[in-house]
Write an enzyme that holds these catalytic residues in place. Sequence first.
Site, short mmCIF file in Angstrom:
data_model
loop_
_atom_site.label_atom_id
_atom_site.label_comp_id
_atom_site.label_asym_id
_atom_site.label_seq_id
_atom_site.Cartn_x
_atom_site.Cartn_y
_atom_site.Cartn_z
N ARG A 468 0.91 -1.15 0.02
CA ARG A 468 -0.01 -0.06 0.04
C ARG A 468 0.95 1.22 -0.06
NH1 ARG A 468 -2.15 -1.23 5.86
NH2 ARG A 468 -0.37 -0.19 6.98
N ASP A 469 0.34 2.57 0.11
CA ASP A 469 1.04 3.94 -0.03
C ASP A 469 1.71 3.95 1.46
OD1 ASP A 469 -1.56 3.87 1.29
OD2 ASP A 469 -2.07 5.87 0.56
N GLU A 470 2.45 3.11 1.86
CA GLU A 470 3.30 3.20 2.93
C GLU A 470 4.89 2.81 2.96
OE1 GLU A 470 2.28 3.46 6.92
OE2 GLU A 470 0.40 2.73 6.74
N GLU A 748 -0.93 -7.78 8.88
CA GLU A 748 -0.77 -6.73 9.87
C GLU A 748 -1.53 -6.88 10.94
OE1 GLU A 748 -2.37 -3.29 7.88
OE2 GLU A 748 -0.98 -1.90 9.62
C1 BGC Z 1 2.10 0.79 9.67
C2 BGC Z 1 2.44 0.10 10.70
C3 BGC Z 1 3.20 1.14 11.77
C4 BGC Z 1 2.09 1.93 12.14
C5 BGC Z 1 2.09 2.97 13.11
C6 BGC Z 1 1.03 1.79 10.00
O1 BGC Z 1 0.47 2.59 8.83
O2 BGC Z 1 1.59 0.08 8.49
O3 BGC Z 1 3.16 -0.98 10.50
O4 BGC Z 1 3.87 0.78 12.52
O5 BGC Z 1 1.31 2.83 10.89
O6 BGC Z 1 1.14 3.27 13.70
#
Ligand code: BGC
Length: 886
Positions: A468-470, A748
Amino acid sequence: MLRRPEDLRCDSLRSPEGIDNPRPVLSWSVDSSDRNVALSRCEIEIYRYLADSRESAVWKSGEVDTDFPSVICPEEILEEHSLYGWRVRWRDEKGVWSDFSDFSTFSTGFLATQWQARWITTSEPEFFRTKGTYILGEYIEGHLHTMGIYLRKEFNTSDQISRATAYVSGVGYYELHINGEKVGDRVLDPAQTAYEKYAMYSTFDVTHYLGKENAVGMILGNGRHIDSYGYGIPEAIFQLRLEYADGRVENLCSDTTWKCSGGPIRENGIYYGETYDATKEIFGWDRPGFDDSGWGTSVPGRGSELRSQSLEPIKVIEELAPIALERQEPGVFIFDFGQNFTGWVRLKVRGPRGSCVRLRFSELLNKDGSINTLPMENAEATDTYVLKGEGTELYEPTFTYHGFRYAEVTGYPGVPTLESITGIVVHSSVEKTGDFFCENELINRVHECVLWGQKSNLMSIPTDCPQRDERHGWLGDAHLAAEESMYNFSMKAFYEKFLDDIAASQRDDGALPDVVPGYYKLYPADPAWGTAYITIAWDLFNFYGDRSFLCRHYTGMKKYVDFLSTLSNNGIIEFGKYGDWCPPGSILPKRTPVALTSTWYYYHDTFLLSKIAGVIGLEGDSLLYLERANQVKQAFNREFLKKDHYAVTKMSPRESLDNALLGQTSNALPLALDMVPEEIGKGLFERLVDYIVRRTDCHVDTGIVGTKYILEVLSEGGRADIAYRMVSQESYPGWGYMINQGATTLWERWEYLTGSSMNSHNHIMLGSVDAWFYKNIGGLAPLEPGWKKIRFSVPLYKNLGFASAGVRTPFGTASISWERFYGYLILCLSVPVSTTALVEIPVKPKGAVLESERSLADRGIKVLEEKEGKILIEIGSGLYSFRSEI
Ligand code: BGC
């Protein structure tokens, strides 16, 4: 019989080219099956390889007393831009010398002088600008990406070149071509960094790419070097050092005489994907003699400080053939690779010029067989290929990657077959250095999920997810998976660079961000995230025995712990954002108060800092931080200890009345660090076990933080059987539940979700369980830093007949395999040279334990202790085979 040392490494495992560390670490290991062999001395020789194939010795160490197979190269021996060969021989404790090893080579990059080359970029940014992008879920309008930028320069060489070395960087990403060929096999290079602090350069020996007339070409992609993170147009730097046979040296450097143009890469972005229009390919652009009169000129870039890229580069690691192909509806074809992974696909296609094939990616399918892209959130993750119409065409994207199991193909001219696309697996090329296998197939599959999850998220930084967009270096995810990753892969150089990234992101007041490199400016980090600085450095020290990380980062770590003190009020840190993130049924912590995790990490980091200070010889600091840690411990107990258990967040009036609802994380954390007052510790542990058995039916109720500790706490407390039941559960919540729902990488969330929010099917943070597998199913763990001393301890779980585990330690491979066999336990061990091992072997009362079918006494093995159905022995290096009556 002494063997020659093997497995020689300089600094890092796979990138010993162009190093800019004037004092690199030279290390080796020795594989010997002889018993009780220990290193006592070594002798190292370093030679400089000269252009005319002569060599000259630059350092002969003489005999060095050491029992650790690694030596730091002394100051001022190495010259920059030079090629070196080194070898080692060693002596055992009986005084017998081995032969010298073969030579291993490394080269130096920039040590003292500055780059002569200049950063350059396009003079026409507006012409190249394309898409907008998403930041933290919000679409930022405007033209933020650029299309692929093509740069070129020609040059002639008059005389015989003896060595040509290219130093190159391009941010976000570059691809280097010389005379029509791509140089090297790196992809998505260089490693991601905070470019305002530094960028990484790669070094290639390009002697064999050159002729008399030459052309250098570079293509630049956006990567993370985009406006939204405060950067902008991609930039490049290139310096080619030409060494002539007659000793002359010439440098060819990037400057504003380089020409630039757009080309077939019309769009590219990490989240966006790539659009490649093959009708716009520029024939011969990277060869000499090309007419570039229509190209624009380049202009100076903003530039970054440069450091040599010492971690393993990202590469194509393997190819996957699809296992199934379905026509979902007319013209829409879905390929299934049977495995969630990171990378892209290679498209093979024939068709008319201008036809356009679109590839989209997903981790899940909808009920109707179409791809479910909801978990991708705002990542378009789409590759588009426009055919040039010339026979069979092959296409792979250059500057993007996807996390996926399924690929959707539309616009394919005709009907594709299983051969039409191939999965290309891409990640940092860390070596696999661990192995684990056991009789429980479910656990083996969880282990496989962890390996794939890890491989999917090692993208020059430890990312949270690949789809995804992370795809960012969230520190919580990074430190929770760090120990497990070291069991499985060669992580030293990778984390060494990541610690530098963390240090570079530290604010003057000591605060760290949640995400490193700090593309998102999320200061200060949740203490359960910021701890990564200290936790990863400490894990590295324990695993690789190298104190240099602790020394280099001590000031930064201390500043961080001091910063935590400023967040605390009477020893308690209320501040926190994520805490025990993603427990069953939620993203946010449910049972565990955020203040509890934040304060616990405050204690954890202060306590570890005191140990670190001790290791590097700062006794004063060590005492000071120990005292502070003790104060935090008292505050923690005052605040959260409720008579005989630690507080949980109240969930409902019924639960709040129910004292038995302990919450696994709240209670496991203080037990893990021995913070519980002695008089209640045992009772608390028993109530926790009772709670796990009766209230959660041996399932986890932990988020990512508690998950790392609950299993260890149970094992340490003598109830590994309960931990084993938790990890082998097939029902929700648990790893086995994921497997039964078809997971090929860990998720997740504990839940099977198919919607659009916080629902990645490839996160690594719950993979901390794999370290527990190695330690408590395999039975293998370090007892002293660097595995100088090893603990082998065979667990006997109901219905588990065998297991094996192996790890490459700095001394060589340590491995264990055990099997129950008609009333016997057969146990085989490999103990590396120069190490010793404490071995716990189960045996029935009055039962016999034999080694290689002879009694232990005959074998000269002393029993240290005999109790509760096991014996404890200590052994030196070598291969052993025990048989014990159980
Ligand atoms: C990420 C997590 C991260 C978290 C922190 C998420 O969007 O995917 O793995 O640690 O944000 O809140």
